[in-house]
Motif scaffolding. Sequence first.
Motif, mmCIF file in Angstrom:
data_model
loop_
_atom_site.group_PDB
_atom_site.id
_atom_site.type_symbol
_atom_site.label_atom_id
_atom_site.label_comp_id
_atom_site.label_asym_id
_atom_site.label_seq_id
_atom_site.Cartn_x
_atom_site.Cartn_y
_atom_site.Cartn_z
ATOM 1 N N VAL B 225 0.848 -1.199 0.000
ATOM 2 C CA VAL B 225 0.000 0.000 0.000
ATOM 3 C C VAL B 225 0.879 1.243 0.000
ATOM 4 O O VAL B 225 1.876 1.333 0.720
ATOM 5 C CB VAL B 225 -0.985 0.015 1.197
ATOM 6 N N ILE B 226 0.496 2.187 -0.828
ATOM 7 C CA ILE B 226 1.194 3.469 -0.952
ATOM 8 C C ILE B 226 0.244 4.554 -0.460
ATOM 9 O O ILE B 226 -0.931 4.555 -0.832
ATOM 10 C CB ILE B 226 1.551 3.766 -2.417
ATOM 11 N N ALA B 227 0.749 5.456 0.363
ATOM 12 C CA ALA B 227 -0.049 6.608 0.797
ATOM 13 C C ALA B 227 0.613 7.878 0.291
ATOM 14 O O ALA B 227 1.776 8.151 0.618
ATOM 15 C CB ALA B 227 -0.151 6.643 2.323
ATOM 16 N N THR B 228 -0.104 8.630 -0.525
ATOM 17 C CA THR B 228 0.461 9.861 -1.081
ATOM 18 C C THR B 228 -0.139 11.073 -0.386
ATOM 19 O O THR B 228 -1.220 11.000 0.192
ATOM 20 C CB THR B 228 0.192 9.977 -2.590
ATOM 21 N N SER B 229 0.563 12.191 -0.488
ATOM 22 C CA SER B 229 0.079 13.426 0.134
ATOM 23 C C SER B 229 -0.743 14.266 -0.844
ATOM 24 O O SER B 229 -1.355 15.241 -0.432
ATOM 25 C CB SER B 229 1.258 14.263 0.618
ATOM 26 N N GLY B 230 -0.718 13.917 -2.109
ATOM 27 C CA GLY B 230 -1.466 14.681 -3.098
ATOM 28 C C GLY B 230 -2.072 13.751 -4.129
ATOM 29 O O GLY B 230 -1.689 12.578 -4.222
ATOM 30 N N THR B 231 -3.017 14.263 -4.889
ATOM 31 C CA THR B 231 -3.712 13.415 -5.859
ATOM 32 C C THR B 231 -3.625 13.935 -7.284
ATOM 33 O O THR B 231 -4.106 13.279 -8.203
ATOM 34 C CB THR B 231 -5.204 13.283 -5.492
ATOM 35 N N THR B 232 -3.018 15.095 -7.472
ATOM 36 C CA THR B 232 -2.935 15.648 -8.822
ATOM 37 C C THR B 232 -2.170 14.687 -9.729
ATOM 38 O O THR B 232 -1.082 14.245 -9.383
ATOM 39 C CB THR B 232 -2.219 16.999 -8.807
ATOM 40 N N GLY B 233 -2.774 14.359 -10.853
ATOM 41 C CA GLY B 233 -2.102 13.479 -11.798
ATOM 42 C C GLY B 233 -2.480 12.024 -11.649
ATOM 43 O O GLY B 233 -2.139 11.204 -12.498
ATOM 44 N N LEU B 234 -3.204 11.689 -10.563
ATOM 45 C CA LEU B 234 -3.627 10.295 -10.432
ATOM 46 C C LEU B 234 -4.495 9.896 -11.611
ATOM 47 O O LEU B 234 -4.390 8.798 -12.140
ATOM 48 C CB LEU B 234 -4.439 10.102 -9.144
ATOM 49 N N ARG B 235 -5.384 10.780 -11.942
ATOM 50 C CA ARG B 235 -6.233 10.599 -13.110
ATOM 51 C C ARG B 235 -6.208 11.924 -13.856
ATOM 52 O O ARG B 235 -6.923 12.852 -13.467
ATOM 53 C CB ARG B 235 -7.675 10.243 -12.709
ATOM 54 N N PRO B 236 -5.340 12.017 -14.849
ATOM 55 C CA PRO B 236 -5.177 13.302 -15.536
ATOM 56 C C PRO B 236 -6.506 13.904 -15.967
ATOM 57 O O PRO B 236 -7.372 13.206 -16.492
ATOM 58 C CB PRO B 236 -4.319 12.934 -16.748
ATOM 59 N N GLY B 237 -6.643 15.173 -15.705
ATOM 60 C CA GLY B 237 -7.872 15.850 -16.077
ATOM 61 C C GLY B 237 -8.916 15.834 -14.986
ATOM 62 O O GLY B 237 -9.936 16.507 -15.093
ATOM 63 N N VAL B 238 -8.683 15.065 -13.924
ATOM 64 C CA VAL B 238 -9.646 14.985 -12.826
ATOM 65 C C VAL B 238 -8.993 15.568 -11.574
ATOM 66 O O VAL B 238 -7.873 15.215 -11.230
ATOM 67 C CB VAL B 238 -10.076 13.525 -12.553
ATOM 68 N N THR B 239 -9.695 16.472 -10.911
ATOM 69 C CA THR B 239 -9.187 17.072 -9.681
ATOM 70 C C THR B 239 -10.009 16.563 -8.499
ATOM 71 O O THR B 239 -11.231 16.592 -8.536
ATOM 72 C CB THR B 239 -9.293 18.607 -9.754
ATOM 73 N N PHE B 240 -9.315 16.080 -7.494
ATOM 74 C CA PHE B 240 -10.009 15.538 -6.326
ATOM 75 C C PHE B 240 -9.977 16.507 -5.150
ATOM 76 O O PHE B 240 -10.744 16.366 -4.212
ATOM 77 C CB PHE B 240 -9.363 14.218 -5.898
ATOM 78 N N GLY B 241 -9.078 17.457 -5.170
ATOM 79 C CA GLY B 241 -8.957 18.402 -4.067
ATOM 80 C C GLY B 241 -7.525 18.852 -3.938
ATOM 81 O O GLY B 241 -6.644 18.385 -4.654
ATOM 82 N N GLY B 242 -7.316 19.780 -3.002
ATOM 83 C CA GLY B 242 -5.969 20.281 -2.786
ATOM 84 C C GLY B 242 -5.085 19.246 -2.114
ATOM 85 O O GLY B 242 -5.535 18.146 -1.776
ATOM 86 N N VAL B 243 -3.822 19.624 -1.923
ATOM 87 C CA VAL B 243 -2.871 18.711 -1.281
ATOM 88 C C VAL B 243 -3.298 18.446 0.159
ATOM 89 O O VAL B 243 -3.754 19.348 0.857
ATOM 90 C CB VAL B 243 -1.451 19.326 -1.316
#
Lengths: 185, 266
Positions: B225-243
């Motif tokens: 399992v990987i835990a990231t601090s941001g989500t930008t780029g996980l699904r290009p073109g889709v924004t999930f929220g700020g960092v």
Amino acid sequence: MGDARVHRDDPELREFLSHRRHALLRSAYLMCGDAHAAEDLVQTTLIKVVLARRGRRRIEHLDAYARRTLVNTFIASKRRLWHRERPHEELPDTPALGADTDLGLAVRAALQRLAPRQRAVLVLRFFEDQSVQATAELLGVSEGTVKSQTARGLEVLRATLRHVVGDAVGEVVNEELTHMHGVNR
Amino acid sequence: MTDYTVRELMDKALEGLRPPTEDITDAVLAQASRRQHRRRAGALVATSAGLALVAGLVVMLPHTANGAVGAANKPGPVSATTKAAAPKPLEDPAAVVQSLLPPGIGTVTKLKDLPPTPMPPGRPKAKVWPQSRYDGTYVITKGGRSAALIIESYDPKAVPAQRPFGPDTASVCNETPASWNCAFTRLAGGAGLLEQTEPPGTYGEHAGIVNTASVSYPDKRAFYVIATSGTTGLRPGVTFGGVWGENPPLDRAQLAAFAENPVWFG
């Protein structure tokens, strides 16, 4: 296919896709060590470039963006698929001595001995002729990291390839190391 | 004996690489378009699923908190909750993940998997391996912030067969100088836990600091399992929220407890 038709009017993007693919493939091949994996990496990179170009972000330099995407996609893929990365167990210790073709094989094998990021650093620094600063920016790491990764990578290359071409390569790599240390301090 | 520069050696390594003969420009543009369409559709589905999940969790979370009893091997307030919880498997993977996270952490949504990388013309299609229903990318959102958990597992007894991997060799941990913070722990029963923290920019341009926990069992099962601090780029073109913040939502101890939970192979 609607978007594809619309973006046929983006001549810069089309020209980039058709003309820069081979250059990206060469860098990808050095990093991946396998033609099919390199093709996959390049295609994934180009798709990301297209998506970014169509997105909100303005990309001033397509080539730089693609290069950054290529190396970071490569490193990230090795990172996620760590279970596939066993460079130290499957390669011959001493590649056979012979013609230039053998040297090419030996260099590819030597590159595969490096950690993915070291490989990317060497390709950027010596194949794409990027500066330490540019390489650091592309990889999102400090210049110190680039220098140390370069030094370590070159040392591995020298040690590995000495079996193939004798001390000649060692001396040249030594010069590169000396030059690098002198310039970058 | 010929002297070689590093560049010349790399040129030697490229000998035999044939330049591409087919122009894939149209194929790349078309694949990018298809991805865009899928993601737009996926975003709608994810939003709907997220709303449904919030409603469902109102009922589910109190039950999970009440069930948090027992001891854990790892220190930390949440690891006890997580290890002891081992809830009965729920139908919705996102709900299972949510139930193993600290209460109030936010809303968990499982993203639709990306399609396999398209292959160049003339090449066989990429093999799509069966995987655990828990495998995939989960986004945690709260107050306009977002982070992600990316799960991958392997069970050699799974039918149909999954893609094998493990144990974690983590050669990157041996780089000099050490830019990653790695620790290996031998767990009870012969399993191995590898925890890693990597600096910003290593995993992804916008992923921030990333924590990873991987558990390898003697019977070849593996969980990652990987835990990231941001989500930008996980699904290009889709924004999930700020960092999410400087660090991922789960620290190393919490992530380790999450990874060690038996629910993944239940």
